[in-house]
Design an enzyme around this catalytic site. Structure first.
Site, short mmCIF file in Angstrom:
data_model
loop_
_atom_site.label_atom_id
_atom_site.label_comp_id
_atom_site.label_asym_id
_atom_site.label_seq_id
_atom_site.Cartn_x
_atom_site.Cartn_y
_atom_site.Cartn_z
N HIS A 48 -58.66 -24.95 -9.53
CA HIS A 48 -59.65 -25.16 -8.57
C HIS A 48 -60.19 -23.69 -8.36
O HIS A 48 -61.59 -23.34 -8.40
CB HIS A 48 -59.12 -25.72 -7.31
CG HIS A 48 -60.22 -25.89 -6.44
ND1 HIS A 48 -60.91 -27.34 -5.86
CD2 HIS A 48 -61.04 -24.98 -5.44
CE1 HIS A 48 -62.00 -27.17 -4.89
NE2 HIS A 48 -61.99 -25.91 -4.65
N GLU A 49 -59.30 -22.67 -7.88
CA GLU A 49 -60.08 -21.29 -7.59
C GLU A 49 -60.37 -20.62 -8.51
O GLU A 49 -61.37 -19.81 -8.64
CB GLU A 49 -59.06 -20.63 -6.79
CG GLU A 49 -58.64 -21.07 -5.52
CD GLU A 49 -59.75 -21.59 -4.45
OE1 GLU A 49 -60.89 -20.97 -4.70
OE2 GLU A 49 -59.70 -22.33 -3.60
N HIS A 99 -64.14 -21.64 -9.72
CA HIS A 99 -64.88 -21.11 -8.60
C HIS A 99 -65.28 -19.62 -9.30
O HIS A 99 -66.37 -19.05 -9.28
CB HIS A 99 -64.44 -20.92 -7.27
CG HIS A 99 -64.55 -22.33 -6.33
ND1 HIS A 99 -65.63 -22.72 -6.38
CD2 HIS A 99 -63.75 -22.83 -5.92
CE1 HIS A 99 -65.30 -23.83 -5.55
NE2 HIS A 99 -64.14 -23.96 -5.27
N ASP A 155 -65.97 -26.99 0.28
CA ASP A 155 -66.93 -26.82 -0.84
C ASP A 155 -67.98 -27.60 -0.77
O ASP A 155 -69.34 -27.32 -1.13
CB ASP A 155 -66.21 -26.77 -2.24
CG ASP A 155 -65.00 -25.60 -2.34
OD1 ASP A 155 -65.04 -24.78 -1.67
OD2 ASP A 155 -64.12 -25.80 -3.01
#
Length: 187
Positions: free
Chosen positions: A100-101, A104, A178
């Site tokens: 997920h990070e 980003h 988010d």
């Protein structure tokens, strides 16, 4: 242009505020107040003071005689995201958070090249984040439509990474914040 002059002035103001608050604290000579000012575009004078106070506390905790750059970096993370938590997490949770990070961060590099990635973490924080990707955006007053669309894409890409990793039936609630950010940008 007038906008550039205004933004340069705001940057210089933050640097001056930091220098005023740094006078009463022992500072390592390698601390870069101009660099800190560049990373704190939305900080008020009180928040800048709080940043240096938190850094001073961290310096004392580590037994240092002066505030170093790492104290300031850690203080900034704590102010923005909360204290890092040492929760035992399952391997799958760490993998989902990492995907997920990382998504980003990669999307930021590709879609928002003027922004600079400062830190990516999969360590949970006191403000409820399972992890975070922190980018320093350029200081500006206005954003064009395509730039806003790119910010929305960066906000939503973490959920997409989860879907690729887990499948659409197994995504988590990790992207709730988010999605809220993307909705606010879309208004």
């Amino acid at each position: 242009t007038e906008t550039k002059i205004y933004l340069d002035l705001k940057l210089r103001e933050r640097e001056m505020i930091l220098s005023v608050h740094a006078r009463s604290k022992p500072m390592d000579p390698t601390v870069d107040l101009a660099g800190i000012a560049a990373q704190t575009a939305l900080f008020s004078g009180a928040k800048l003071e709080g940043l240096l106070n938190e850094a001073a506390i961290l310096a004392v905790k580590r037994g240092g005689s002066a505030i170093c750059q790492q104290d300031i970096n850690t203080a900034m993370d704590t102010l923005l995201f909360g204290q890092e938590q040492t929760l035992a997490r399952r391997q799958q949770e760490r993998e989902v958070t990492a995907a997920h990070e990382a998504a980003h961060a990669l999307a930021t590099v590709l879609l928002l090249p003027e922004s600079r990635i400062r830190k990516v973490s999969i360590i949970p924080t006191g403000k409820g984040a399972a992890g975070y990707s922190m980018a320093i955006p350029p200081e500006k007053l206005f954003h064009r439509k395509q730039e806003l669309l790119n910010h929305i894409a960066v906000s939503l890409i973490g959920r997409e990474a989860e879907m690729l990793l887990l499948g659409s039936d197994h995504v988590t609630n990790g992207a709730a914040n988010d999605i809220e950010k993307a909705a606010l940008l879309a208004q």
